[in-house]
Design an enzyme around this catalytic site. Sequence first.
Site, PDB file in Angstrom:
ATOM      1  N   TYR A 238     -32.025  24.072  -2.515  1.00 41.01           N
ATOM      2  CA  TYR A 238     -32.178  25.460  -2.098  1.00 41.01           C
ATOM      3  C   TYR A 238     -33.617  25.730  -1.651  1.00 41.01           C
ATOM      4  O   TYR A 238     -34.511  25.986  -2.454  1.00 41.01           O
ATOM      5  CB  TYR A 238     -31.800  26.412  -3.226  1.00 41.01           C
TER       6      TYR A 238
ATOM      7  N   HIS B 297     -24.851  17.091  -7.662  1.00 42.81           N
ATOM      8  CA  HIS B 297     -24.704  18.087  -6.602  1.00 42.81           C
ATOM      9  C   HIS B 297     -24.050  17.492  -5.354  1.00 42.81           C
ATOM     10  O   HIS B 297     -24.623  16.619  -4.700  1.00 42.81           O
ATOM     11  CB  HIS B 297     -26.087  18.643  -6.245  1.00 42.81           C
TER      12      HIS B 297
END
Length: 323
Positions: free
Chosen positions: A54, A138
Site C-alpha cells: 500500500y 499477501h
Amino acid sequence: MRRLGRSGVEVTPLGLGAAPLGNLFTPLDDEQAGEAVRAAWQRGIRYFDTAPHYGLGLSERRLGAALRAYDRAHYTVSTKVGRRLDPSDGTGDDLANGFAVPATHRRVWDFSADGIRRTLEASLDRLGLDRVDVVHLHDPDDHAEQAFREGYPALEKLRAEGVVGAIGAGMNQTGMLTRFVRDTDVDVVLCAGLYTLLDQSAATELLPAAAERGVSVILGGVFNSGLLADPKPGSTYNYTPAPGELLDRALRMKAVAERHGTTLRAAALAFSAAHPAVATVLVGARSAAEVQDCADQFAAAVPAALWPELREAGLLPGEEELS
C-alpha cells in the site's frame, strides 16, 4: 472484541483498512491520514490492517506514526508479506499499481522463508513497532507452490517463536483461501470483495470451511470498492467501472433500503458482518469524515424486514442458497 481462531489475538468487529493511507488512487497528506486514524480510535476501532504494497510502504509509515499516540497493548495491527520492497532508482509514480506515490521502490514477489522475515522486519521498521499481531501471506495467487512450501511454514515458525500472534492469508479469491483453511493451521483468512450484497462467492466453500475448522474470516471490500457505498454512473466495482447490470442492481437495492428507513451502506456492512465465521469487517477510509460515516452506518440498526424484500425482488439469494 473477537478472537481470531484459536489465537490470543482479538479484533474489534469493525476495523480500519489502511490502503487509502498509502495514497490509493489519489494523494492525501500526512495530517489527513492521521486524522482518519484518530477518528477511528475515537469511534472504538482498535484493529488496523496495512501492507507494504500500500503506497510502497507509505501506509505502514503513516499508520505507525498515528498509532504512536496510543498504548500498544490496546490495539491490534496486521500487515502482510509476499511483496518485498527493493529500492529503485526509477523515476515516475506508482499509479500503474494504484498508488499516487513516487516509484522509489519496486515490488519483488518473495514467499521464501528468508523473504518473509526480511519483509516483516522492514514492516516493523516502517511501523515503528517491535511486533505485529497478525501477518498474512499477501496475494499468493501465482505463487502457490512457494507460498505453501516455504511461506506458510515460515509464518508458522514465527508464530511458534511468539514473534506474531496469528497468521493467515489475504486474497481476492476464495479457492486458495479455502485450501489454506483446510490444509494448514492458519488462524484467520482475509477475503476481499467476495461476501457482499453483490457477490456471495465466499459462501459456497470458504465460509463454511472456516466455520467448520474454527478459522476466523476478515472481510474487506464489503462495498465492492465503491458501488455499494454510493451507486451512480461512474461508480467502480472491484476497482473497475461498474457494469450496467450491477449498477442497476445496486440502485434497486438502495431504493429498497431507503424504503425501510436505512441506507445501502448500512445494509452492506450488516450483511457482511452477520455471518458467524466473520470476526471483523474492514472499511477503507481516507478521511475522518469517511471513518465517522462508516462507524455510524455499522452501528445503525437495519430492519429485519429488509432482507426478505431483497430476496423476494431477486436482489439477494435465499438463505438456503447461501448455506
